[in-house]
Enzyme design. Structure first.
Site, PDB file in Angstrom:
ATOM      1  N   ASP A  63      76.691   2.412  50.206  1.00 22.57           N
ATOM      2  CA  ASP A  63      77.120   3.425  49.236  1.00 22.57           C
ATOM      3  C   ASP A  63      75.988   4.314  48.743  1.00 22.57           C
ATOM      4  O   ASP A  63      74.879   3.865  48.510  1.00 22.57           O
ATOM      5  CB  ASP A  63      77.776   2.774  48.010  1.00 22.57           C
TER       6      ASP A  63
ATOM      7  N   ASP B  76      82.974   4.076  39.632  1.00 18.04           N
ATOM      8  CA  ASP B  76      81.739   4.617  40.218  1.00 18.04           C
ATOM      9  C   ASP B  76      80.774   4.978  39.096  1.00 18.04           C
ATOM     10  O   ASP B  76      80.148   6.044  39.090  1.00 18.04           O
ATOM     11  CB  ASP B  76      82.027   5.840  41.103  1.00 18.04           C
TER      12      ASP B  76
ATOM     13  N   HIS C  57      81.341   4.786  51.573  1.00 10.32           N
ATOM     14  CA  HIS C  57      81.284   6.113  50.952  1.00 10.32           C
ATOM     15  C   HIS C  57      81.598   7.068  52.091  1.00 10.32           C
ATOM     16  O   HIS C  57      80.761   7.331  52.938  1.00 10.32           O
ATOM     17  CB  HIS C  57      79.875   6.321  50.386  1.00 10.32           C
TER      18      HIS C  57
ATOM     19  N   ARG D 290      71.879  -0.308  38.486  1.00  9.74           N
ATOM     20  CA  ARG D 290      70.541   0.282  38.549  1.00  9.74           C
ATOM     21  C   ARG D 290      69.383  -0.702  38.487  1.00  9.74           C
ATOM     22  O   ARG D 290      68.231  -0.286  38.545  1.00  9.74           O
ATOM     23  CB  ARG D 290      70.337   1.308  37.433  1.00  9.74           C
TER      24      ARG D 290
ATOM     25  N   HIS E  32      83.341  -0.836  41.352  1.00  9.98           N
ATOM     26  CA  HIS E  32      82.337   0.109  41.832  1.00  9.98           C
ATOM     27  C   HIS E  32      81.459   0.560  40.668  1.00  9.98           C
ATOM     28  O   HIS E  32      81.767   1.531  39.973  1.00  9.98           O
ATOM     29  CB  HIS E  32      83.030   1.320  42.475  1.00  9.98           C
TER      30      HIS E  32
ATOM     31  N   HIS F 108      72.596   8.123  34.721  1.00 13.59           N
ATOM     32  CA  HIS F 108      71.363   8.870  34.972  1.00 13.59           C
ATOM     33  C   HIS F 108      70.747   9.241  33.652  1.00 13.59           C
ATOM     34  O   HIS F 108      71.448   9.603  32.709  1.00 13.59           O
ATOM     35  CB  HIS F 108      71.646  10.155  35.766  1.00 13.59           C
TER      36      HIS F 108
ATOM     37  N   HIS G  12      77.266   1.078  39.321  1.00  9.60           N
ATOM     38  CA  HIS G  12      75.828   1.079  39.626  1.00  9.60           C
ATOM     39  C   HIS G  12      75.084   0.545  38.415  1.00  9.60           C
ATOM     40  O   HIS G  12      75.027   1.209  37.385  1.00  9.60           O
ATOM     41  CB  HIS G  12      75.370   2.503  39.969  1.00  9.60           C
TER      42      HIS G  12
ATOM     43  N   HIS H 278      85.690   5.519  46.066  1.00  7.75           N
ATOM     44  CA  HIS H 278      85.893   6.774  45.330  1.00  7.75           C
ATOM     45  C   HIS H 278      86.611   7.859  46.129  1.00  7.75           C
ATOM     46  O   HIS H 278      86.044   8.897  46.466  1.00  7.75           O
ATOM     47  CB  HIS H 278      84.579   7.315  44.768  1.00  7.75           C
TER      48      HIS H 278
END
Lengths: 331, 437, 182
Positions: free
Chosen positions: B153, B309, B180, B65, B61, B313, B63, B233
């Site tokens: 998700d 997860d 999710h 991006r 899991h 950011h 991200h 998660h």
């Protein structure tokens, strides 16, 4: 919990208080204040109140200091109160009312803060719709930050002026039964008052519909009930909190009419309280929702005194945070 | 090109090995495993004492991006962070811009992964077009292009009906549906776990029941359709309760827990930094009883996998009021130290179980190769230094983003080296004696 | 610590000052006493009592807190902050002759602050300064009109006034300080 501090009167007018300075940069909330610090603010407010009773309502204590009132939420009452307090201390005040749309479109709070900081204000009074906004500002700015209300978190000067008003009437806070009725979940005034009153030894009861009682409320050291009569029984002080119309949309309660019937403070409900009960409200009021008009305007109501005391309490906070000096020798 | 890793402790639960064994790597495959393997022609790496050789860890899991949010992370930086974190493979989520709901985006991701040539990348496709929850995405096409599972998700699949259809359809290809789990109406605009901490801080909260409702929905639909349903998660004890019941009933349901949910509680909202946006994620950090339930589930086998997860950011996005900050923290480079320190060194689980959580089960759930170092398996190897002390330093993370609440944490346990397809892609300089890797 | 004024001498000094006040002002008409907090206040009350004994008349007495007028307020602080207390002047000071009463006159800054505070209260006809001890080292052009004792001191010394009302005894002591004046 430490023993509640005494008023200046109780200790004797010239007795030395337990603490004489706020050794902190900001006032972000009541949660981090000690009982001695709360007593210091209230005692100092007593002296500040007298300044407002003089012919010339001004002292030079904050002369040359710049205080910025940075209000992201509209507010006449609190902002005016701070402004008067600042001017009475001879500070230079600057009011910035940020329309919410400009926040949505452009500058972040962090950037607004940095731009302000570049002009070296001494203190920033911040009101914002996000809980924790003052903490963020405090990390970014060197200026002293005073929380004038952040989201649902705290409104420390409101709780302080409420305590001041109670103390003026009852000469103490310890042992009083204080009932707080209204939208408990969303109220920053509630949180600040709970912290202050429990620290100072009051017996606090909170009351509202089950949908509006925060989770784990007992952990805050208060009794919670949805039965108004239980809360009001023998109360020394009853504080009403504002109910917002939007809460109906969140399905918190069916209608304002029903809210008033079940929770509204009416003359009849008041009979269960002590005969010298104080009725308080931070304002603005919704007459006929959380409080009946005759109660708001009745003999027990100290709502207008609260407003008057707000200036004195805010003067005390501004003065104590601006920092002073002890030079006992330079008489 | 042949290499023998000599004298290291090998932990491979699939083959039942836990002890000193040599591993012979030939090209990109494992050629042989055994005691005192003959060396002829192979270069020898003497594995320093104390290190542990495991089948490569798979983070199911993540991200990455890319496409569309490269300011936070790219496939290149994300896979670099992965190998530094000990992961030989990652499965990446489809909530990119545009959403990975078609073969073009999937191909783009795989191209970027090939260019980076670091950790393996297994794309996960969207359940619905644009993840909007209205129409099914072209699931067969996604499968064809290389997706290993589907999910919307970021949020739950919009309706039970759509989830049912997705499960029926995906079942055709043997793809699991990853969810999710959340009830949007209960969540509202909450930003934290509904509990004392949120109440004290004046933050809107979502209760554990909000997640558990989604878990129960998925289990019922999995029972109905027979398709493998995987809970992403998981964080709430009510969810674990539902999951255990589902497994007892024989439903094909699995789950993952992220390291922050078995380490932190909602107290992180207050301390050390009040309103720390690096303590804001969805599902949120919950109260101690939930964290302890996750630990119990990890210990007793109810929890199948650990997945980070990993949600990078940009600093500016997180440096705002708590309400406005996006949910998520990075996790690729902190997972292994946290797992070793909080799960193994506390005595909660032993190393073979850790390997199940980080390698065997993710491979099984995603139906990809790996999870074992038996002969013929890909030479994806994670070498651990379980006793090495580390200090997490956010500034030296290889991820493009540094949004972690673990900055400054001192933990016992680290990655020593990461090998993908026989190539050594990461060596921890703090570990002595791995020069030959 | 040497006692430079004992209870007796303090008492006699205050009585003598009261007589001087009556003489110089030709009676107590239009007079009012304002004691500077904290120790100026009991001194003012004692003088009021003496004036009453001498003339039979009540001289109005008030208490002035000058904390908010100090010129050293908002500078870097090391020690505890002075607590602000209520000023209580329950009469109009307009057209009155104010006797400002303090315990020790030193740099003159407290007196300067007190003058600023008084002027914000109204327009007195005049202000006269009464001090128990004048220890010299003026930093501003301020002069006391009535002095209990002139006490030459060095900058390394500190004058401590103790009064029955606040400290349980009447005495003025001279204390040697370490390291120079604050």
């Amino acid at each position: 919990m430490t023993a509640p501090a005494q008023t200046q009167e109780q200790r004797g007018a010239d007795a030395a208080p337990a603490v004489t300075a706020l050794r902190r940069k900001d006032l972000l909330g009541i949660a981090e204040l000690t009982t001695d610090e709360i007593a210091l603010i209230l005692d100092t407010a007593e002296a500040m109140k007298e300044v407002g009773e003089r012919p010339i309502k001004k002292v030079p204590a904050l002369r040359g200091k710049t205080v910025v009132n940075l209000f992201f939420e509209p507010s006449t009452r609190t902002r005016t109160s701070f402004e008067i307090a600042e001017k009475r201390l001879s500070a230079d005040t600057l009011n910035i009312a940020v329309a919410s749309s400009s926040v949505v479109k452009g500058e972040t709070l962090a950037d607004t803060a940095l731009n302000l900081e570049a002009m070296h204000p001494d203190m920033i009074v911040l009101r914002h719709s996000s809980s924790g906004a003052c903490h963020l500002l405090s990390r970014i700015c060197r200026s002293a930050i005073i929380n004038a209300g952040d989201g649902m978190h705290e409104h420390p000067t409101q709780a302080l002026l409420d305590a001041f008003t109670i103390r003026e009437h009852k000469r103490r806070l310890a042992g009083l039964k204080v009932a707080i009725v209204g939208d408990l979940a969303h109220s920053r005034v509630l949180r600040s008052n709970i912290h202050l009153l429990t620290k100072m030894g009051s017996d606090v009861w909170v009351c509202g519909p089950p949908t509006l009682i925060p989770t784990d409320i007992a952990r805050f050291g208060v009794r919670a009930t949805s039965y108004v009569d239980e809360a009001v029984e023998g109360a020394d002080v009853i504080m009403l909190l504002r109910i917002q119309l939007e809460r109906m949309e969140g399905a918190y309660f069916p209608s304002l009419r029903e809210y008033f019937n079940v929770f509204g403070m009416t003359q009849a409900r008041l009979k269960r309280a002590k005969p010298d009960v104080m009725i308080m409200h931070p304002g603005p009021m919704n007459r006929g929702v959380e409080i009946a008009s005759e109660v708001a305007d009745g003999p027990y109501s100290v709502i207008l005194e609260q407003v008057a005391n707000g200036v004195a309490v805010r003067m005390a906070v501004l003065y104590l945070l601006a920092g002073g000096v002890a030079h006992e020798e330079s008489a | 090109m042949k290499r023998v890793l000599k004298g290291g402790r090998l932990v491979d639960p699939v083959t039942g090995i836990d002890g000193v064994h040599d591993v012979l790597v030939d090209g990109d495959r494992i050629a042989a495993v055994g005691r005192d393997l003959p060396v002829d022609g192979a270069s020898v790496v003497e594995v320093p004492a104390g290190l542990v050789i495991c089948p490569g860890f798979i983070d199911m899991h993540v991200h990455l991006r890319e496409p569309g949010q490269e300011h936070k992370e790219t496939v290149a930086t994300g896979t670099a962070a992965a190998v530094a974190g000990g992961f030989t493979a990652v499965a990446c989520m489809p909530n990119t811009t545009p959403v990975n709901d078609n073969a073009n985006v999937t191909a783009y991701i795989l191209t970027k992964a090939a260019e980076a040539n670091l950790a393996r990348v297994y794309p996960i496709g969207a359940v619905s077009r644009g993840s909007k929850g209205e129409l099914l995405a072209d699931i067969a096409e996604l499968r064809q292009a290389g997706c290993v599972a589907i999910t919307d998700d970021g949020h739950p699949v919009a309706t039970a009906l759509l989830l049912r259809r997705a499960m029926e359809y995906a079942g055709m290809f043997g793809m699991p549906v990853i969810e999710h789990c959340e009830d949007p109406s209960l969540k509202g605009d909450a930003v934290a776990h509904e509990g004392y901490q949120a109440a004290a801080l004046g933050l809107r909260g979502m209760p554990g029941a909000c997640e558990a409702l989604g878990v129960e929905r998925g289990i019922l639909l999995s029972e109905l359709t027979g398709t493998h349903f995987h809970v992403a998660h998981m964080s709430a004890r009510a969810s674990l309760r539902a999951l255990r019941k589902g497994k007892e009933m024989g439903v094909r349901v699995t789950c993952e827990v992220a390291p922050h949910h078995f380490t932190l509680t909602d107290e992180a909202l207050v301390s050390p930094v009040p309103y720390d946006t690096n303590a804001k994620m969805n599902p949120p950090l919950r109260e101690a009883a939930d964290r302890d339930a996750m630990l119990a589930g990890i210990a007793d086998g109810s929890v199948d996998a650990i997945a980070t997860d990993h949600a990078p950011h940009h600093y500016d996005e997180k440096n705002v009021e708590f309400d406005r900050a996006p949910f998520g923290i990075v996790g690729l480079e902190t997972a292994v130290p946290l797992a070793l320190d909080r799960l193994v060194h506390t005595g909660l689980i032993r190393l073979p179980r850790l390997v199940e959580l980080l390698s065997v089960n993710p491979a099984r759930i995603l139906r990809v190769q790996g999870g074992t170092l038996s002969p013929g398996a890909p030479a994806d190897i994670t070498i651990l230094a379980p006793d090495l002390k580390v200090r997490i330093d956010a500034t030296s993370l290889r991820s493009r983003s540094k949004n972690t609440p673990f900055d400054g944490w001192e933990l016992r346990g680290a990655v020593a080296a990461t090998v993908v397809g026989g190539r050594t892609l990461f060596v921890n300089e703090a570990v002595d004696g791995l020069n030959g890797m | 610590m040497p006692v430079v004024m004992d209870a007796d001498r303090i008492g006699r000094a205050l009585i003598r000052i009261a007589h001087e006040i009556v003489e110089r002002n030709r009676g107590v008409d239009d007079l009012a006493l304002v004691g500077v907090r904290t120790r100026g206040v009991p001194l003012a009350r004692r003088i009021a009592k003496s004036l009453r004994d001498i003339t039979g008349e009540e001289v109005p007495t008030g208490a002035l807190d000058i904390t908010l007028y100090r010129d050293d307020l908002m500078r870097q602080s090391v020690g505890p902050q002075p607590l602000v207390r209520r000023t209580e002047i329950p009469f109009s000071i307009d057209d009155k002759k104010i006797l400002l009463v303090d315990d020790v006159l030193y740099t003159g800054r407290t007196t300067r602050a007190a003058l600023d505070a008084l002027i914000d209260y109204g327009r007195p006809k005049g202000i006269q300064l009464v001090v128990l001890v004048d220890r010299g080292h003026r930093e501003l052009p301020i002069k006391a009109d009535y002095v209990g004792k002139n006490l030459p001191t060095s900058l390394e010394e500190s004058v401590q006034v103790h009064l029955q009302e606040s400290d349980g005894r009447d005495e003025v002591v001279l204390q040697q300080m370490q390291g120079g004046a604050v």
